[in-house]
Motif scaffolding. Structure first.
Motif, PDB file in Angstrom:
ATOM      1  N   GLU A  80       0.817  -1.207   0.000  1.00  0.00           N
ATOM      2  CA  GLU A  80       0.000   0.000   0.000  1.00  0.00           C
ATOM      3  C   GLU A  80       0.854   1.262   0.000  1.00  0.00           C
ATOM      4  O   GLU A  80       0.458   2.297  -0.496  1.00  0.00           O
ATOM      5  N   ASP A  81       2.059   1.175   0.584  1.00  0.00           N
ATOM      6  CA  ASP A  81       2.940   2.332   0.652  1.00  0.00           C
ATOM      7  C   ASP A  81       3.630   2.612  -0.681  1.00  0.00           C
ATOM      8  O   ASP A  81       4.054   3.727  -0.925  1.00  0.00           O
ATOM      9  N   LEU A  82       3.752   1.594  -1.511  1.00  0.00           N
ATOM     10  CA  LEU A  82       4.451   1.766  -2.775  1.00  0.00           C
ATOM     11  C   LEU A  82       3.595   2.566  -3.764  1.00  0.00           C
ATOM     12  O   LEU A  82       2.375   2.499  -3.742  1.00  0.00           O
ATOM     13  N   ILE A  83       4.241   3.329  -4.640  1.00  0.00           N
ATOM     14  CA  ILE A  83       3.544   4.055  -5.694  1.00  0.00           C
ATOM     15  C   ILE A  83       3.338   3.092  -6.844  1.00  0.00           C
ATOM     16  O   ILE A  83       4.294   2.539  -7.381  1.00  0.00           O
ATOM     17  N   LYS A  84       2.101   2.906  -7.177  1.00  0.00           N
ATOM     18  CA  LYS A  84       1.790   1.960  -8.248  1.00  0.00           C
ATOM     19  C   LYS A  84       1.933   2.670  -9.596  1.00  0.00           C
ATOM     20  O   LYS A  84       1.422   3.778  -9.760  1.00  0.00           O
ATOM     21  N   PRO A  85       2.580   2.054 -10.567  1.00  0.00           N
ATOM     22  CA  PRO A  85       2.752   2.705 -11.873  1.00  0.00           C
ATOM     23  C   PRO A  85       1.434   2.769 -12.623  1.00  0.00           C
ATOM     24  O   PRO A  85       0.612   1.867 -12.555  1.00  0.00           O
ATOM     25  N   LYS A  86       1.253   3.870 -13.353  1.00  0.00           N
ATOM     26  CA  LYS A  86       0.053   4.032 -14.166  1.00  0.00           C
ATOM     27  C   LYS A  86       0.415   3.762 -15.611  1.00  0.00           C
ATOM     28  O   LYS A  86       1.520   4.063 -16.058  1.00  0.00           O
ATOM     29  N   LYS A  87      -0.532   3.237 -16.344  1.00  0.00           N
ATOM     30  CA  LYS A  87      -0.308   2.955 -17.748  1.00  0.00           C
ATOM     31  C   LYS A  87      -0.245   4.276 -18.517  1.00  0.00           C
ATOM     32  O   LYS A  87      -1.096   5.148 -18.354  1.00  0.00           O
ATOM     33  N   LEU A  88       0.782   4.429 -19.367  1.00  0.00           N
ATOM     34  CA  LEU A  88       0.935   5.655 -20.146  1.00  0.00           C
ATOM     35  C   LEU A  88      -0.103   5.708 -21.260  1.00  0.00           C
ATOM     36  O   LEU A  88      -0.468   4.690 -21.828  1.00  0.00           O
ATOM     37  N   LEU A  89      -0.567   6.931 -21.567  1.00  0.00           N
ATOM     38  CA  LEU A  89      -1.537   7.106 -22.643  1.00  0.00           C
ATOM     39  C   LEU A  89      -0.827   7.095 -23.983  1.00  0.00           C
ATOM     40  O   LEU A  89       0.230   7.709 -24.142  1.00  0.00           O
ATOM     41  N   ASN A  90      -1.426   6.406 -24.935  1.00  0.00           N
ATOM     42  CA  ASN A  90      -0.898   6.398 -26.293  1.00  0.00           C
ATOM     43  C   ASN A  90      -1.428   7.655 -26.985  1.00  0.00           C
ATOM     44  O   ASN A  90      -2.635   7.822 -27.121  1.00  0.00           O
ATOM     45  N   PRO A  91      -0.547   8.557 -27.448  1.00  0.00           N
ATOM     46  CA  PRO A  91      -1.054   9.803 -28.048  1.00  0.00           C
ATOM     47  C   PRO A  91      -1.848   9.569 -29.323  1.00  0.00           C
ATOM     48  O   PRO A  91      -2.730  10.349 -29.655  1.00  0.00           O
ATOM     49  N   VAL A  92      -1.572   8.494 -30.028  1.00  0.00           N
ATOM     50  CA  VAL A  92      -2.327   8.207 -31.251  1.00  0.00           C
ATOM     51  C   VAL A  92      -3.755   7.820 -30.896  1.00  0.00           C
ATOM     52  O   VAL A  92      -4.723   8.306 -31.473  1.00  0.00           O
ATOM     53  N   LYS A  93      -3.886   6.931 -29.908  1.00  0.00           N
ATOM     54  CA  LYS A  93      -5.229   6.491 -29.517  1.00  0.00           C
ATOM     55  C   LYS A  93      -5.998   7.598 -28.811  1.00  0.00           C
ATOM     56  O   LYS A  93      -7.221   7.602 -28.817  1.00  0.00           O
ATOM     57  N   ALA A  94      -5.289   8.531 -28.187  1.00  0.00           N
ATOM     58  CA  ALA A  94      -5.950   9.617 -27.478  1.00  0.00           C
ATOM     59  C   ALA A  94      -6.434  10.704 -28.436  1.00  0.00           C
ATOM     60  O   ALA A  94      -7.289  11.504 -28.071  1.00  0.00           O
ATOM     61  N   SER A  95      -5.944  10.738 -29.667  1.00  0.00           N
ATOM     62  CA  SER A  95      -6.336  11.788 -30.605  1.00  0.00           C
ATOM     63  C   SER A  95      -7.790  11.620 -31.035  1.00  0.00           C
ATOM     64  O   SER A  95      -8.300  10.511 -31.168  1.00  0.00           O
ATOM     65  N   ARG A  96      -8.442  12.735 -31.282  1.00  0.00           N
ATOM     66  CA  ARG A  96      -9.862  12.737 -31.640  1.00  0.00           C
ATOM     67  C   ARG A  96     -10.092  12.066 -33.001  1.00  0.00           C
ATOM     68  O   ARG A  96     -11.047  11.326 -33.180  1.00  0.00           O
ATOM     69  N   SER A  97      -9.193  12.311 -33.946  1.00  0.00           N
ATOM     70  CA  SER A  97      -9.387  11.731 -35.283  1.00  0.00           C
ATOM     71  C   SER A  97      -9.310  10.209 -35.227  1.00  0.00           C
ATOM     72  O   SER A  97     -10.072   9.514 -35.895  1.00  0.00           O
ATOM     73  N   HIS A  98      -8.404   9.688 -34.402  1.00  0.00           N
ATOM     74  CA  HIS A  98      -8.285   8.231 -34.275  1.00  0.00           C
ATOM     75  C   HIS A  98      -9.544   7.656 -33.640  1.00  0.00           C
ATOM     76  O   HIS A  98     -10.045   6.605 -34.057  1.00  0.00           O
ATOM     77  N   GLN A  99     -10.054   8.344 -32.627  1.00  0.00           N
ATOM     78  CA  GLN A  99     -11.270   7.865 -31.959  1.00  0.00           C
ATOM     79  C   GLN A  99     -12.455   7.872 -32.920  1.00  0.00           C
ATOM     80  O   GLN A  99     -13.251   6.923 -32.933  1.00  0.00           O
ATOM     81  N   GLU A 100     -12.574   8.933 -33.737  1.00  0.00           N
ATOM     82  CA  GLU A 100     -13.677   8.994 -34.694  1.00  0.00           C
ATOM     83  C   GLU A 100     -13.562   7.905 -35.747  1.00  0.00           C
ATOM     84  O   GLU A 100     -14.555   7.284 -36.121  1.00  0.00           O
ATOM     85  N   LEU A 101     -12.342   7.654 -36.211  1.00  0.00           N
ATOM     86  CA  LEU A 101     -12.123   6.590 -37.185  1.00  0.00           C
ATOM     87  C   LEU A 101     -12.477   5.230 -36.586  1.00  0.00           C
ATOM     88  O   LEU A 101     -13.132   4.408 -37.226  1.00  0.00           O
ATOM     89  N   HIS A 102     -12.063   5.021 -35.342  1.00  0.00           N
ATOM     90  CA  HIS A 102     -12.368   3.756 -34.670  1.00  0.00           C
ATOM     91  C   HIS A 102     -13.875   3.587 -34.508  1.00  0.00           C
ATOM     92  O   HIS A 102     -14.419   2.504 -34.750  1.00  0.00           O
TER      93      HIS A 102
END
Length: 166
Positions: free
Chosen positions: A45-67
């Motif tokens: 519980e004391d350890l900092i848990k790593p977070k998954k990094l965001l993929n900038p391609v998947k985060a882009s609006r155009s990619h989301q609309e295409l998907h």
């Protein structure tokens, strides 16, 4: 260890430490990696848990609309995406538009002409013909030699004087 005196506890803890050291020594001799000796549970519980990094391609609006578009087309039953390149699609759409325009023009020309439109067309053609004749006469008069022009001017003035006398 509840019923043991403080001295007995020290001996037992010292012997436990000695046992641990002996275990590590035996593991090093056998070339084994010793098991980690930290406790599980509270320390996680004391350890900092790593977070998954965001993929900038998947985060882009155009990619989301295409998907989203791909998913909706798959749901509709269009398993395969249209394989034509964009340039080919644009050219085909322009050809279709051109065909539609030519058909409309053909329909307008084949359409029956009302009597009023026919009469207006005839008058327009006559006026164009008269304009062309006047233009030709002016061009011919410009090409004529100087003495012919002067002679025509003299005739005009002589006719105008006679008309004034009468």
């Amino acid at each position: 260890m509840e019923g043991l005196s403080s001295g007995e506890r020290m001996v037992k803890s010292a012997s436990a430490y000695a046992d641990l050291q002996q275990h590590r020594f035996d593991a090093v001799q056998r070339r084994e990696v010793p098991a980690p000796d930290y406790q599980k549970g509270d320390e996680d519980e004391d350890l900092i848990k790593p977070k998954k990094l965001l993929n900038p391609v998947k985060a882009s609006r155009s990619h989301q609309e295409l998907h989203r578009e791909l998913m909706s087309s798959c749901k509709r039953g269009g398993g395969a995406v249209e394989m034509k390149p964009e340039l080919q699609r644009v050219l085909e759409s322009r050809k279709r538009d051109q065909l539609i325009r030519t058909r409309k023009q053909e329909e307008e020309t084949h359409r029956k002409v009302s009597p009023l439109e026919a009469e207006l067309l005839k008058r327009h053609q006559k006026l164009d013909q008269l304009d062309r004749q006047q233009q030709r006469e002016q061009d011919d008069s410009m090409k004529a030699p100087e003495f012919v022009k002067v002679k025509e001017n003299l005739r005009r003035t002589s006719f105008q004087k006679e008309e004034k006398d009468v």
